[in-house]
Design a protein around this motif. Structure first.
Motif, PDB file in Angstrom:
ATOM      1  N   LYS A  70       0.740  -1.144   0.009  1.00  0.00           N
ATOM      2  CA  LYS A  70      -0.049   0.053  -0.100  1.00  0.00           C
ATOM      3  C   LYS A  70       0.941   1.343   0.136  1.00  0.00           C
ATOM      4  CE  LYS A  70      -4.620  -1.720   1.891  1.00  0.00           C
ATOM      5  NZ  LYS A  70      -5.481  -1.448   2.862  1.00  0.00           N
ATOM      6  N   PRO A  71       1.758   1.439   0.722  1.00  0.00           N
ATOM      7  CA  PRO A  71       2.595   2.494   0.777  1.00  0.00           C
ATOM      8  C   PRO A  71       3.153   2.990  -0.851  1.00  0.00           C
ATOM      9  CG  PRO A  71       3.229   1.452   2.681  1.00  0.00           C
ATOM     10  CD  PRO A  71       2.393   0.586   1.766  1.00  0.00           C
ATOM     11  N   PHE A  72       3.687   1.573  -1.268  1.00  0.00           N
ATOM     12  CA  PHE A  72       4.255   1.948  -2.583  1.00  0.00           C
ATOM     13  C   PHE A  72       3.325   2.321  -3.809  1.00  0.00           C
ATOM     14  CE2 PHE A  72       5.483   0.754  -6.816  1.00  0.00           C
ATOM     15  CZ  PHE A  72       6.650   0.971  -7.114  1.00  0.00           C
ATOM     16  N   GLN A  73       1.888   1.812  -3.405  1.00  0.00           N
ATOM     17  CA  GLN A  73       0.880   2.389  -4.458  1.00  0.00           C
ATOM     18  C   GLN A  73       0.307   3.609  -4.318  1.00  0.00           C
ATOM     19  OE1 GLN A  73      -1.329  -0.232  -6.599  1.00  0.00           O
ATOM     20  NE2 GLN A  73      -1.157   1.923  -7.322  1.00  0.00           N
ATOM     21  N   GLU A  74       0.528   4.047  -2.958  1.00  0.00           N
ATOM     22  CA  GLU A  74       0.139   5.435  -2.458  1.00  0.00           C
ATOM     23  C   GLU A  74       1.265   6.443  -3.441  1.00  0.00           C
ATOM     24  OE1 GLU A  74      -0.136   5.790   1.471  1.00  0.00           O
ATOM     25  OE2 GLU A  74      -2.018   4.586   1.593  1.00  0.00           O
ATOM     26  N   LEU A  75       2.378   6.053  -3.353  1.00  0.00           N
ATOM     27  CA  LEU A  75       3.445   7.068  -3.942  1.00  0.00           C
ATOM     28  C   LEU A  75       3.306   6.878  -5.626  1.00  0.00           C
ATOM     29  CD1 LEU A  75       6.596   6.073  -1.828  1.00  0.00           C
ATOM     30  CD2 LEU A  75       5.359   8.258  -1.739  1.00  0.00           C
ATOM     31  N   LEU A  76       3.123   5.810  -5.997  1.00  0.00           N
ATOM     32  CA  LEU A  76       2.685   5.513  -7.386  1.00  0.00           C
ATOM     33  C   LEU A  76       1.706   6.309  -7.754  1.00  0.00           C
ATOM     34  CD1 LEU A  76       3.955   4.539 -10.111  1.00  0.00           C
ATOM     35  CD2 LEU A  76       2.686   2.438  -9.375  1.00  0.00           C
ATOM     36  N   ASN A  77       0.515   6.285  -7.228  1.00  0.00           N
ATOM     37  CA  ASN A  77      -0.488   6.858  -7.440  1.00  0.00           C
ATOM     38  C   ASN A  77      -0.429   8.413  -7.372  1.00  0.00           C
ATOM     39  OD1 ASN A  77      -2.101   4.714  -7.737  1.00  0.00           O
ATOM     40  ND2 ASN A  77      -3.073   4.822  -5.731  1.00  0.00           N
ATOM     41  N   ASP A  78       0.381   8.954  -6.714  1.00  0.00           N
ATOM     42  CA  ASP A  78       0.970  10.495  -6.701  1.00  0.00           C
ATOM     43  C   ASP A  78       1.536  10.736  -7.850  1.00  0.00           C
ATOM     44  OD1 ASP A  78      -0.268  10.869  -4.085  1.00  0.00           O
ATOM     45  OD2 ASP A  78       1.852  10.430  -2.996  1.00  0.00           O
ATOM     46  N   LEU A  79       2.331   9.816  -8.658  1.00  0.00           N
ATOM     47  CA  LEU A  79       3.208   9.938  -9.718  1.00  0.00           C
ATOM     48  C   LEU A  79       2.077   9.945 -10.874  1.00  0.00           C
ATOM     49  CD1 LEU A  79       6.701   8.315  -9.678  1.00  0.00           C
ATOM     50  CD2 LEU A  79       6.113  10.533 -10.308  1.00  0.00           C
ATOM     51  N   ARG A  80       1.236   9.009 -11.021  1.00  0.00           N
ATOM     52  CA  ARG A  80       0.120   9.107 -11.905  1.00  0.00           C
ATOM     53  C   ARG A  80      -0.658   9.915 -12.028  1.00  0.00           C
ATOM     54  NH1 ARG A  80      -2.725   3.314 -10.809  1.00  0.00           N
ATOM     55  NH2 ARG A  80      -3.139   3.275 -13.123  1.00  0.00           N
ATOM     56  N   ASN A  81      -1.028  10.716 -11.096  1.00  0.00           N
ATOM     57  CA  ASN A  81      -1.866  11.809 -10.844  1.00  0.00           C
ATOM     58  C   ASN A  81      -1.432  13.207 -11.166  1.00  0.00           C
ATOM     59  OD1 ASN A  81      -3.974   9.954 -10.265  1.00  0.00           O
ATOM     60  ND2 ASN A  81      -3.729  10.078  -7.972  1.00  0.00           N
ATOM     61  N   LEU A  82      -0.131  13.062 -11.563  1.00  0.00           N
ATOM     62  CA  LEU A  82       0.529  14.401 -11.858  1.00  0.00           C
ATOM     63  C   LEU A  82       0.047  15.031 -13.066  1.00  0.00           C
ATOM     64  CD1 LEU A  82       4.364  13.856 -10.790  1.00  0.00           C
ATOM     65  CD2 LEU A  82       2.534  15.351  -9.608  1.00  0.00           C
ATOM     66  N   GLU A  83      -0.217  16.391 -13.119  1.00  0.00           N
ATOM     67  CA  GLU A  83      -0.709  16.710 -14.500  1.00  0.00           C
ATOM     68  C   GLU A  83       0.454  17.228 -15.415  1.00  0.00           C
ATOM     69  OE1 GLU A  83      -3.317  20.233 -13.852  1.00  0.00           O
ATOM     70  OE2 GLU A  83      -4.790  19.080 -12.623  1.00  0.00           O
ATOM     71  N   THR A  84       1.512  17.541 -14.688  1.00  0.00           N
ATOM     72  CA  THR A  84       2.861  17.548 -15.561  1.00  0.00           C
ATOM     73  C   THR A  84       3.763  17.037 -14.716  1.00  0.00           C
ATOM     74  OG1 THR A  84       1.865  19.860 -16.129  1.00  0.00           O
ATOM     75  CG2 THR A  84       4.194  19.721 -16.334  1.00  0.00           C
ATOM     76  N   PHE A  85       4.547  16.539 -15.492  1.00  0.00           N
ATOM     77  CA  PHE A  85       5.774  15.669 -15.005  1.00  0.00           C
ATOM     78  C   PHE A  85       6.920  16.824 -15.077  1.00  0.00           C
ATOM     79  CE2 PHE A  85       5.793  11.006 -14.925  1.00  0.00           C
ATOM     80  CZ  PHE A  85       4.201  10.986 -14.837  1.00  0.00           C
ATOM     81  N   THR A  86       7.378  17.086 -13.791  1.00  0.00           N
ATOM     82  CA  THR A  86       8.402  18.101 -13.554  1.00  0.00           C
ATOM     83  C   THR A  86       9.831  17.218 -13.014  1.00  0.00           C
ATOM     84  OG1 THR A  86       7.821  18.844 -11.186  1.00  0.00           O
ATOM     85  CG2 THR A  86       6.945  19.882 -13.113  1.00  0.00           C
ATOM     86  N   PHE A  87      10.911  17.995 -12.999  1.00  0.00           N
ATOM     87  CA  PHE A  87      12.114  17.254 -12.811  1.00  0.00           C
ATOM     88  C   PHE A  87      12.008  17.196 -11.297  1.00  0.00           C
ATOM     89  CE2 PHE A  87      14.135  19.913 -16.078  1.00  0.00           C
ATOM     90  CZ  PHE A  87      14.134  18.876 -17.169  1.00  0.00           C
TER      91      PHE A  87
END
Length: 293
Positions: A186-203
């Protein structure tokens, strides 16, 4: 009297059916795709000169068929293209794997430009009886044409994009099936969801979250090592390597991220927010060279 209307009715373009997949159906298909790519990931290696073995046998004994055909080679190239589209490998891995395969193809014996139908993947020698298959030659030609179009489109896509996060999620879902206690993910899934939900990928955001994902996978493996012959062991290491590869690619394409401070004369040249494409990185390199000269 009715012939014009009938002619118009039968001449209308056919409506193309569109597939409407439920989330579970899509997850199933992506899971199959990830497992399929794992074959090419594991067996198209330096041991076989980056050519795909014809098959892998599990029972009654494990055995790899160290032979390949033009159609098999084309499928391996298509697997690279599918792998980058689905997010299982990044641009650098695609270039490396595809280049290595083409290097082997350049030294393989041919007849009037055509590849023979069977080759030993370890010696690169054609296998007897020597013959040309027009079907296989045609398959390879079509696959290379498709590969070319994919490469042309790739140059304008961000080097780190959302598809890589979807690829991570596919591996995570396969791992969750093998875990006795999926809650540890679950901790990994939550972090990954934060990445998947980014509108714009920034450095900044991608680097921070990728560092956290790598730490999370290290914890998962440490606390749930699993049997080396188990699927849990395989997919947990695959998840770890995917995370590392993405971060390595980020550093490879944006090495200034490793600097504590960017020199003032270059700060205006370097992108600070959105992740660039290969074309943008090429333009950036030219601008930096001009500044240095």
């Amino acid at each position: 009297i009715f012939s014009p209307a009938i002619a118009w009715l039968v001449s209308r373009p056919l409506a193309k059916p569109t597939a409407s997949l439920a989330p579970k159906q899509l997850q199933f298909l992506r899971g199959v795709a990830r497992k399929t790519f794992a074959y090419f990931e594991n067996f198209v290696t330096a041991e076989d000169n980056w050519l795909p073995p014809d098959n892998y046998q599990e029972h009654p004994v494990e055995r790899i068929a160290h032979r390949t055909s033009p159609t098999n080679i084309g499928f391996a190239l298509m697997a690279n293209l599918a792998g980058i589209d689905l997010g299982y490998i990044h641009t650098g891995q695609f270039i490396e794997r595809t280049t290595n395969t083409f290097r082997s193809m350049q030294v393989m014996e041919r007849f009037r430009g055509h590849f023979y139908n069977w080759y030993d993947t370890q010696t690169l020698k054609p296998m007897p009886p020597h013959y040309i298959s027009t079907v296989d030659s045609g398959n390879l030609a079509g696959q290379i044409i498709t590969l070319r179009q994919g490469i042309l489109a790739m140059a304008n896509q961000p080097v780190i994009g959302p598809q890589l996060m979807e690829g991570l999620n596919d591996t995570l879902q396969l791992l969750s099936v093998e875990m006795k206690n999926p809650d540890v993910l679950k901790p990994f899934q939550e972090l990954l969801n934060d990445l998947r939900n980014l509108e714009t990928f920034t450095f900044r955001e991608v680097k921070l979250l990728m560092d956290q994902l790598i730490t999370s996978t290290e914890k998962i493996i440490a606390e749930n090592p699993g049997n080396q012959q188990s699927d849990q062991y395989y997919w947990s290491r695959a998840l770890f390597m995917q995370c590392h590869n993405i971060r390595d690619e980020l550093y490879q394409c944006t090495p200034w991220l490793m600097l504590s401070e960017v020199p003032g004369k270059f700060s205006s040249l370097l992108p600070t927010e959105e992740i660039p494409s290969l074309n943008q990185l090429a333009s950036l390199e030219n601008n930096v060279r001009k500044e240095l000269s």
